[in-house]
Design a protein around this motif. Structure first.
Motif, PDB file in Angstrom:
ATOM      1  N   ASP A   1       0.831  -1.200   0.000  1.00 11.86           N
ATOM      2  CA  ASP A   1       0.000   0.000   0.000  1.00 11.86           C
ATOM      3  C   ASP A   1       0.872   1.260   0.000  1.00 11.86           C
ATOM      4  OD1 ASP A   1       0.913   0.401   2.554  1.00 11.86           O
ATOM      5  OD2 ASP A   1      -0.943  -0.199   3.541  1.00 11.86           O
ATOM      6  N   GLU A   2       0.235   2.399   0.145  1.00  7.72           N
ATOM      7  CA  GLU A   2       0.959   3.678   0.091  1.00  7.72           C
ATOM      8  C   GLU A   2       2.070   3.752   1.129  1.00  7.72           C
ATOM      9  OE1 GLU A   2      -1.392   7.617  -1.102  1.00  7.72           O
ATOM     10  OE2 GLU A   2      -2.492   6.329   0.308  1.00  7.72           O
ATOM     11  N   ASP A   3       1.840   3.072   2.274  1.00  6.20           N
ATOM     12  CA  ASP A   3       2.836   3.117   3.358  1.00  6.20           C
ATOM     13  C   ASP A   3       3.803   1.945   3.294  1.00  6.20           C
ATOM     14  OD1 ASP A   3       1.617   5.399   4.344  1.00  6.20           O
ATOM     15  OD2 ASP A   3       0.132   4.213   5.445  1.00  6.20           O
ATOM     16  N   TRP A   4       3.867   1.308   2.131  1.00  6.71           N
ATOM     17  CA  TRP A   4       4.774   0.181   1.885  1.00  6.71           C
ATOM     18  C   TRP A   4       4.443  -1.023   2.751  1.00  6.71           C
ATOM     19  CZ3 TRP A   4       7.890   0.807  -2.220  1.00  6.71           C
ATOM     20  CH2 TRP A   4       8.135   2.130  -2.644  1.00  6.71           C
ATOM     21  N   ARG A   5       3.179  -1.138   3.124  1.00  8.44           N
ATOM     22  CA  ARG A   5       2.800  -2.306   3.915  1.00  8.44           C
ATOM     23  C   ARG A   5       2.143  -3.335   2.986  1.00  8.44           C
ATOM     24  NH1 ARG A   5       3.502  -1.183   9.134  1.00  8.44           N
ATOM     25  NH2 ARG A   5       3.574   1.016   9.719  1.00  8.44           N
ATOM     26  N   VAL A   6       2.370  -4.604   3.306  1.00  9.42           N
ATOM     27  CA  VAL A   6       1.903  -5.676   2.419  1.00  9.42           C
ATOM     28  C   VAL A   6       0.379  -5.740   2.429  1.00  9.42           C
ATOM     29  CG1 VAL A   6       1.876  -8.166   2.032  1.00  9.42           C
ATOM     30  CG2 VAL A   6       3.979  -7.027   2.736  1.00  9.42           C
ATOM     31  N   GLU A   7      -0.201  -5.691   1.235  1.00  7.66           N
ATOM     32  CA  GLU A   7      -1.655  -5.830   1.102  1.00  7.66           C
ATOM     33  C   GLU A   7      -2.007  -7.214   0.579  1.00  7.66           C
ATOM     34  OE1 GLU A   7      -3.775  -1.556   0.177  1.00  7.66           O
ATOM     35  OE2 GLU A   7      -3.381  -2.900  -1.460  1.00  7.66           O
ATOM     36  N   TYR A   8      -1.170  -7.683  -0.335  1.00  6.86           N
ATOM     37  CA  TYR A   8      -1.494  -8.950  -0.978  1.00  6.86           C
ATOM     38  C   TYR A   8      -0.208  -9.636  -1.418  1.00  6.86           C
ATOM     39  CZ  TYR A   8      -2.769 -12.162  -4.724  1.00  6.86           C
ATOM     40  OH  TYR A   8      -2.880 -13.266  -5.519  1.00  6.86           O
ATOM     41  N   VAL A   9      -0.142 -10.947  -1.251  1.00  5.11           N
ATOM     42  CA  VAL A   9       0.948 -11.721  -1.846  1.00  5.11           C
ATOM     43  C   VAL A   9       0.327 -12.931  -2.531  1.00  5.11           C
ATOM     44  CG1 VAL A   9       2.675 -11.017  -0.146  1.00  5.11           C
ATOM     45  CG2 VAL A   9       1.338 -13.080   0.246  1.00  5.11           C
ATOM     46  N   ASN A  10       0.906 -13.351  -3.624  1.00  7.51           N
ATOM     47  CA  ASN A  10       0.345 -14.507  -4.330  1.00  7.51           C
ATOM     48  C   ASN A  10       1.000 -15.798  -3.822  1.00  7.51           C
ATOM     49  OD1 ASN A  10       2.845 -14.363  -5.516  1.00  7.51           O
ATOM     50  ND2 ASN A  10       2.089 -14.652  -7.612  1.00  7.51           N
ATOM     51  N   PRO A  11       0.423 -16.932  -4.174  1.00  6.09           N
ATOM     52  CA  PRO A  11       0.960 -18.206  -3.667  1.00  6.09           C
ATOM     53  C   PRO A  11       2.445 -18.402  -4.005  1.00  6.09           C
ATOM     54  CG  PRO A  11      -1.193 -18.553  -4.633  1.00  6.09           C
ATOM     55  CD  PRO A  11      -0.830 -17.141  -4.919  1.00  6.09           C
ATOM     56  N   ILE A  60       2.151 -11.906   6.983  1.00  6.65           N
ATOM     57  CA  ILE A  60       2.904 -10.682   6.664  1.00  6.65           C
ATOM     58  C   ILE A  60       2.020  -9.532   6.196  1.00  6.65           C
ATOM     59  CG2 ILE A  60       5.088 -11.795   6.104  1.00  6.65           C
ATOM     60  CD1 ILE A  60       4.252 -11.501   3.145  1.00  6.65           C
ATOM     61  N   GLN A  61       0.712  -9.775   6.117  1.00  4.70           N
ATOM     62  CA  GLN A  61      -0.179  -8.687   5.711  1.00  4.70           C
ATOM     63  C   GLN A  61      -0.089  -7.537   6.711  1.00  4.70           C
ATOM     64  OE1 GLN A  61      -4.084 -10.209   4.922  1.00  4.70           O
ATOM     65  NE2 GLN A  61      -3.775  -9.997   2.716  1.00  4.70           N
ATOM     66  N   GLY A  62       0.138  -6.345   6.209  1.00  6.91           N
ATOM     67  CA  GLY A  62       0.258  -5.171   7.075  1.00  6.91           C
ATOM     68  C   GLY A  62       1.685  -4.903   7.506  1.00  6.91           C
ATOM     69  N   ASP A  63       2.576  -5.841   7.246  1.00  6.54           N
ATOM     70  CA  ASP A  63       3.994  -5.636   7.598  1.00  6.54           C
ATOM     71  C   ASP A  63       4.731  -4.981   6.436  1.00  6.54           C
ATOM     72  OD1 ASP A  63       3.462  -6.833   9.926  1.00  6.54           O
ATOM     73  OD2 ASP A  63       4.416  -8.770   9.433  1.00  6.54           O
ATOM     74  N   LYS A  64       5.868  -4.362   6.789  1.00  7.18           N
ATOM     75  CA  LYS A  64       6.722  -3.833   5.726  1.00  7.18           C
ATOM     76  C   LYS A  64       7.744  -4.909   5.371  1.00  7.18           C
ATOM     77  CE  LYS A  64       6.341   1.071   6.655  1.00  7.18           C
ATOM     78  NZ  LYS A  64       7.017   2.330   6.988  1.00  7.18           N
ATOM     79  N   PRO A  65       7.929  -5.202   4.098  1.00 11.18           N
ATOM     80  CA  PRO A  65       8.901  -6.235   3.719  1.00 11.18           C
ATOM     81  C   PRO A  65      10.328  -5.799   4.067  1.00 11.18           C
ATOM     82  CG  PRO A  65       7.622  -5.493   1.819  1.00 11.18           C
ATOM     83  CD  PRO A  65       7.252  -4.627   2.950  1.00 11.18           C
ATOM     84  N   ASP A  66      11.208  -6.795   4.230  1.00  7.57           N
ATOM     85  CA  ASP A  66      12.598  -6.510   4.614  1.00  7.57           C
ATOM     86  C   ASP A  66      13.282  -5.592   3.612  1.00  7.57           C
ATOM     87  OD1 ASP A  66      12.254  -8.057   6.757  1.00  7.57           O
ATOM     88  OD2 ASP A  66      13.209  -9.853   5.911  1.00  7.57           O
ATOM     89  N   PHE A  67      13.010  -5.840   2.312  1.00  8.79           N
ATOM     90  CA  PHE A  67      13.777  -5.093   1.312  1.00  8.79           C
ATOM     91  C   PHE A  67      13.425  -3.615   1.290  1.00  8.79           C
ATOM     92  CE2 PHE A  67      10.246  -4.820  -1.548  1.00  8.79           C
ATOM     93  CZ  PHE A  67       9.583  -6.038  -1.477  1.00  8.79           C
ATOM     94  N   ILE A  68      12.379  -3.241   2.013  1.00 14.15           N
ATOM     95  CA  ILE A  68      11.985  -1.845   2.031  1.00 14.15           C
ATOM     96  C   ILE A  68      12.455  -1.168   3.317  1.00 14.15           C
ATOM     97  CG2 ILE A  68       9.701  -1.602   3.122  1.00 14.15           C
ATOM     98  CD1 ILE A  68      10.617  -0.778  -0.477  1.00 14.15           C
ATOM     99  N   GLU A  69      12.922  -1.973   4.245  1.00 14.50           N
ATOM    100  CA  GLU A  69      13.416  -1.448   5.520  1.00 14.50           C
ATOM    101  C   GLU A  69      14.912  -1.197   5.408  1.00 14.50           C
ATOM    102  OE1 GLU A  69      11.575  -0.436   7.730  1.00 14.50           O
ATOM    103  OE2 GLU A  69       9.957  -1.807   8.281  1.00 14.50           O
ATOM    104  N   ASP A  70      15.316   0.024   5.592  1.00 17.39           N
ATOM    105  CA  ASP A  70      16.742   0.364   5.511  1.00 17.39           C
ATOM    106  C   ASP A  70      17.405  -0.021   6.826  1.00 17.39           C
ATOM    107  OD1 ASP A  70      19.186   1.356   5.019  1.00 17.39           O
ATOM    108  OD2 ASP A  70      18.501   3.326   4.322  1.00 17.39           O
ATOM    109  N   ASP A  71      18.175  -1.113   6.768  1.00 22.32           N
ATOM    110  CA  ASP A  71      18.814  -1.578   8.001  1.00 22.32           C
ATOM    111  C   ASP A  71      20.188  -0.947   8.188  1.00 22.32           C
ATOM    112  OD1 ASP A  71      20.177  -2.728   5.974  1.00 22.32           O
ATOM    113  OD2 ASP A  71      19.806  -4.825   6.580  1.00 22.32           O
ATOM    114  N   GLY A  72      20.534  -0.013   7.346  1.00 23.51           N
ATOM    115  CA  GLY A  72      21.820   0.688   7.501  1.00 23.51           C
ATOM    116  C   GLY A  72      22.986  -0.058   6.890  1.00 23.51           C
ATOM    117  N   SER A  73      22.723  -1.273   6.394  1.00 24.39           N
ATOM    118  CA  SER A  73      23.824  -2.039   5.815  1.00 24.39           C
ATOM    119  C   SER A  73      24.170  -1.502   4.421  1.00 24.39           C
ATOM    120  CB  SER A  73      23.434  -3.520   5.730  1.00 24.39           C
ATOM    121  OG  SER A  73      22.454  -3.664   4.742  1.00 24.39           O
TER     122      SER A  73
END
Lengths: 484, 160
Positions: free
Chosen positions: A164-174, A187-200
């Protein structure tokens, strides 16, 4: 003139009676219309009008007949008290007719307006209903289309994830669940790892957000992590779903690269092993050939006649084989150690190449027609290709003092380097290998590795090779490269 | 008594009410009412009646019903009543202004004749037979009512 009064009396009596009778019948008829109608005001009007006509008929009958009857019966004094009332009734009936007519006229007007409004409303309702039907049809079509689209997404081979607009998971396919090991609900409503800047250093989050928010598509080969923490290589594409040029959601597609990566690793390993094997083979072959050539040279120097001739052949063949080994090394290096294209100064390169060939072939004439040659984009080995072509032209020439021409021509964004000779026509198999018109395999490889090397170098330089016949007889081989 | 049967009897009740009024010997009022008030009121009522009939004809023409079965008879009836009103207005006026005492004089039943000398008297004499026009008018109305059907109204909209 003395006229009889009986006609007036006759008309009065008959008319009065007729009026009353017909008025009664008229009331009954209008009563019928009211009873059988659907409540239309017009029938009600006729009913009340006929009723008032009856009142009028009766009251007038009284005033026209009663005086004669009373007079004839000797009670004419009564008439003087009844006459005002019947006259008043008569007048009232007239006024009532007018009042009822005007009243119902107004009611009928109102009725017509109401009917018109109702008709308009029904027409509007009909149109609304038709519009609703069309809308429902469109909704059904759209729903069917969406359902089909959803099924397509669900059955897609690639992992698809909608954010969604806030980069939260709305839908994933099988496929996403299968690839990552995450359940959709998990994971619905969570932000995926690749969108979280972990500083690495490896994090692409900032770049992704910046690119996609600007409306562009971001794609790259990255390493993500499964639910278990295990890394996996993937080719990831993230695109914005735009609404009025604003990103309202994002779609992320991941192509699993695990198998491809494994194959690439296998290929690299095989290449390394082949490279080692090739070096060992070439080293041993060269050593052996040098030994053979050395021995043959000794025999050639000490022997005479037939033996000396055989020794000379051995030396010549050894040289050819050693040359072949060198070309094989060059081909292998081009195939294994792939170089990137870069800018190459054609002028210096041609000078070096021509000078080297002139040194090796002092009897050959090499004419260069290249005034201020431009810079081209090619791999660094492009000099080898040009040298191979010039060397080929010199070595295969029929004349004892061969003559080869080298020209450079700039055409728009391309640079053409042509090598012109007067030697025998290049065999068709060699021409096809050189021009890349035939795949190189066990049956289709030409007699040597030189032209194959030229073909590989030009191809990796994103260039082309064309061959045409020269006049006077000979060959024109042209390499076309991108101008830098 | 159901609503419909009451409505059916309503004209007779109204008619009965008028008859009852006829039994009242004197009428009291704050303002005295004498001739020629009665004459003027009656003439005005005739004019109203006439205009109402003309209005009926005009409405039928406006609604394109003038030539429809039944309605045409009603329009003719309304026209005859308009004519009748015009005749009676003239006759009332002549009788009232020219002092024609023989009109309505029951004593003439003995002589059974009347002396007609002027054109006005001719008009009044003939005008006394106005029932001919009135009966023709009510007959045409009745004929029109008979030929009408509840579905003859051109409107297709049921507004109940």
């Amino acid at each position: 003139m003395n006229l009889p009064l009986w006609p007036i009396w006759a008309v009065d009596i008959l008319g009065a009676l007729s009026m009353v009778v017909i008025a009664i019948l008229a009331v009954r008829e209008t009563q019928r219309l009211v009873d059988e109608s659907r409540g239309e005001v017009v029938w009600s009007f006729l009913f009340w009008m006929s009723t008032v006509f009856l009142v009028f008929a009766v009251s007038r009958s009284f005033s026209h007949v009663l005086p004669y009857l009373l007079s004839a019966s000797g009670y004419e004094g009564i008439w003087s008290s009844i006459q005002p009332v019947t006259g008043a009734l008569n007048t009232l009936a007239f006024v009532a007719v007018a009042a009822i007519t005007l009243f119902y006229g107004a009611v009928a007007d109102q009725n017509e307006r109401l009917k018109s409004e109702i008709a308009n409303r029904r027409e509007a309702e009909r149109q609304l209903s038709a519009h609703r039907d069309r809308l429902e049809e469109r909704v059904r079509e759209r729903t069917a289309s969406l359902r089909k689209f959803r099924k397509a997404v669900e059955h897609a081979g690639h992992a698809i994830c909608i954010l969604d607009e806030d980069w939260r998971v709305e839908y994933v396919n099988p496929a996403f669940e299968s690839l990552t090991g995450y359940e959709a609900a998990e994971i619905q409503g969570d932000k995926p790892d690749f969108i979280e800047d972990d500083g690495s250093r490896d994090s692409n989050a900032s770049e992704i957000k910046e690119t996609v928010t600007d409306g562009a598509v971001w794609s790259a080969e990255v390493t993500n992590h499964r639910a278990s923490g295990e890394p996996y290589p993937t080719y990831q594409t993230i695109a914005p779903i735009l609404d009025d040029e604003n990103a309202r959601a994002y779609v992320c597609v991941q192509a699993d690269m695990s198998e491809q990566k494994a194959l690439e690793e296998d290929l690299r390993t095989a290449n390394r092993q082949l490279s080692v094997l090739e070096r060992v083979f070439r080293h041993n072959l060269r050593n052996a050939m040098n030994v053979i050539r050395g021995a043959a040279t000794t025999i050639e120097a000490s022997a005479e006649g037939e033996q000396a001739e055989q020794a000379t052949k051995i030396v010549s063949t050894s040289d050819s084989l050693l040359n072949l080994v060198d070309k094989e090394r060059a081909v292998t290096e081009v195939l294994v150690d792939r170089s990137d294209r870069r800018e190459v100064a054609l002028g210096e390169l041609l000078d070096d190449v021509v000078e080297r060939i002139r040194d090796l072939n002092p009897t050959a004439t090499i004419e260069v027609d290249a005034a201020d040659p431009p810079t081209v984009r090619a791999i660094p080995e492009i000099g080898q290709a040009i040298e191979e072509l010039i060397d080929n032209a010199v070595r295969h020439a029929d004349a004892a003092e061969p003559s080869v021409g080298v020209s450079v021509e700039t055409v728009s964004d391309a640079v053409r380097v042509s090598i012109v000779d007067q030697g025998p026509k290049i065999p068709s198999m060699e021409r096809e290998v050189l021009a890349g018109n035939a795949a190189i395999d066990q049956l289709h490889h030409g007699s040597g590795l030189g032209l194959w090397l030229v073909h590989l170098i030009v191809r990796q330089s994103d260039g082309t090779v064309t061959i045409s016949e020269n006049e006077p007889p000979g060959n024109v081989v042209t390499i076309e490269l991108e101008r830098a | 008594m159901s609503g419909r049967s009451f409505r059916n009897r309503l004209p007779w009740i109204v008619f009965g009410g008028f008859l009852w009024l006829a039994t009242i010997p004197t009428v009291s009022a704050v303002q005295p009412h004498e001739q020629p008030e009665g004459y003027i009121v009656h003439q005005l009522a005739h004019v109203a009646f006439l205009l109402a009939m003309v209005y009926v004809i005009w409405r039928l023409i406006q609604n394109d019903q003038f030539s429809a079965t039944g309605w045409r008879d009603i329009a003719i009836g309304a026209g005859l009543f308009s004519l009748w009103n015009a005749i009676t207005i003239v006759v009332h006026h002549l009788v009232f202004t020219r002092e024609m005492a023989w009109v309505g004089d029951t004593s003439l039943m003995v002589t059974r004749t009347v002396d007609i000398a002027t054109f006005t008297e001719w008009v009044v004499y003939l005008g006394q037979m106005d029932y001919i026009v009135a009966v023709a008018g009510i007959t045409m109305l009745y004929r029109g009512f008979r030929r009408l059907e509840p579905t003859d109204d051109p409107s297709e909209v049921d507004i109940r």
